[in-house]
Motif scaffolding. Structure first.
Motif, short mmCIF file in Angstrom:
data_model
loop_
_atom_site.label_atom_id
_atom_site.label_comp_id
_atom_site.label_asym_id
_atom_site.label_seq_id
_atom_site.Cartn_x
_atom_site.Cartn_y
_atom_site.Cartn_z
N TYR A 1 53.67 25.27 -42.52
CA TYR A 1 53.11 24.33 -43.63
C TYR A 1 52.56 23.06 -42.92
O TYR A 1 52.97 22.06 -43.27
N PRO A 2 51.45 23.26 -42.42
CA PRO A 2 50.76 21.84 -41.87
C PRO A 2 50.31 20.83 -42.93
O PRO A 2 50.41 19.69 -42.52
N THR A 3 50.19 21.06 -44.00
CA THR A 3 49.38 20.14 -44.84
C THR A 3 50.96 19.43 -45.37
O THR A 3 50.68 18.34 -46.03
N LEU A 4 51.91 19.78 -45.49
CA LEU A 4 53.14 19.09 -45.67
C LEU A 4 53.32 17.88 -44.74
O LEU A 4 53.85 16.92 -45.06
N TYR A 5 52.89 18.24 -43.72
CA TYR A 5 52.57 17.24 -42.57
C TYR A 5 51.61 16.14 -42.54
O TYR A 5 51.45 15.32 -41.51
N GLY A 6 50.56 16.57 -43.45
CA GLY A 6 49.67 15.56 -43.56
C GLY A 6 48.33 16.13 -42.57
O GLY A 6 47.32 15.52 -42.57
N LYS A 7 48.54 17.38 -42.21
CA LYS A 7 47.67 17.97 -41.48
C LYS A 7 46.78 19.01 -42.21
O LYS A 7 47.01 19.96 -42.66
N PHE A 8 45.29 18.58 -42.48
CA PHE A 8 44.51 19.48 -43.38
C PHE A 8 43.26 19.85 -42.48
O PHE A 8 42.72 19.31 -41.64
N ALA A 9 42.93 21.29 -42.69
CA ALA A 9 41.67 21.86 -42.28
C ALA A 9 40.55 21.11 -42.91
O ALA A 9 40.52 20.80 -44.01
N PRO A 10 39.58 20.80 -42.31
CA PRO A 10 38.15 20.34 -42.74
C PRO A 10 37.91 20.92 -44.23
O PRO A 10 37.71 22.25 -44.29
N GLY A 11 37.59 20.23 -45.37
CA GLY A 11 36.98 20.92 -46.49
C GLY A 11 37.95 21.29 -47.45
O GLY A 11 37.74 21.37 -48.69
N ILE A 12 39.28 20.89 -47.16
CA ILE A 12 40.47 21.04 -48.10
C ILE A 12 40.29 19.90 -49.28
O ILE A 12 40.42 18.77 -48.67
N GLU A 13 40.30 20.32 -50.40
CA GLU A 13 40.31 19.38 -51.55
C GLU A 13 41.26 19.73 -52.60
O GLU A 13 41.86 21.07 -52.65
N ARG A 14 41.63 18.84 -53.47
CA ARG A 14 42.36 19.25 -54.75
C ARG A 14 41.53 20.06 -55.49
O ARG A 14 40.48 20.24 -55.94
N PRO A 15 42.27 21.53 -55.85
CA PRO A 15 41.37 22.44 -56.48
C PRO A 15 41.25 22.17 -58.13
O PRO A 15 42.03 21.45 -58.41
N SER A 16 40.09 22.59 -58.56
CA SER A 16 39.61 22.34 -59.94
C SER A 16 40.25 23.34 -60.62
O SER A 16 40.87 24.34 -60.30
N LEU A 17 40.33 22.98 -62.18
CA LEU A 17 40.83 24.19 -63.11
C LEU A 17 40.30 25.39 -62.94
O LEU A 17 41.03 26.56 -62.89
#
Length: 213
Positions: free
Chosen positions: A114-130
């Protein structure tokens, strides 16, 4: 004051629109909104065998009264915080890091899984739209968060798009649980002083609970 009022009104309208669209769209994708109690499992959240401190949310600064609360890094800003269905409110990333690296927690929520729990994101990850959330077969970048059921004192691992759905479904059909607008952020009553640090004794109790688990 006119500009502040317009901003608050726009934020409230956007929030209500999202809630209504989710409720309208759920039956279209073959699901039904259950009558009565809503479980996080409905949106795909998975329960964790994790002991939950009685002061968990208070130690991170939450002072609201809503049942569900998520913790994690915002995919757009990469800042750590929490949300009960309104905007993300900033919190203490150092306490979150201590929590994640604690032996009781790390065996359940590893950085590898769960890398994003640790603040590590792959390029291009954004909050999803509806549309991303509801579109059948859509590829939504996965961003995980810890979901807390404050009533049952149970923690779940969830994806951000799943918690967005849950938050929308638990909002009252008439009215709005999020009607406070502070610093450009829409939140629920009780959260106005989100910048005030939690009392030191809460942090001590939170750490002591996990150390003794």
């Amino acid at each position: 004051m006119g500009g502040l009022h317009r901003s608050r009104l726009a934020a409230s309208k956007a929030h209500r629109h999202f809630v209504k669209e989710v409720r309208r769209a759920v039956p279209k994708v073959g699901s039904q909104i259950p009558q009565g109690d809503l479980s996080p499992a409905l949106v795909g959240a998975k329960p964790l065998a994790l002991p939950v401190s009685p002061v968990f949310e208070a130690a991170f600064g939450y002072r609201g009264n809503l049942r569900f609360l998520e913790f994690g890094y915002n995919a757009a800003s990469h800042q750590f915080g929490f949300s009960d269905g309104g905007d993300d409110l900033p919190s203490d990333p150092s306490l979150w890091s201590w929590f994640l690296h604690h032996p009781v927690v790390s065996r359940l929520l590893s950085e590898t899984q769960y890398p994003t729990l640790y603040g590590k994101f792959a390029p291009g990850i954004e909050r999803p739209s509806l549309g991303d959330i509801l579109r059948t077969g859509a590829s939504v970048s996965i961003c995980h968060c810890l979901l807390l059921d404050r009533r049952d004192r149970r923690a779940y691992i969830s994806q951000r798009d799943q918690t967005m759905m849950l938050f929308a479904l638990v909002e009252p059909e008439e009215g709005d649980d999020h009607n406070v607008f502070v610093d450009g952020l829409l939140m629920s009553p009780g959260s106005e002083n989100y910048k005030v640090s939690p009392a030191p004794e809460l942090l001590t109790e939170f750490r002591r609970f996990l150390d003794s688990a």
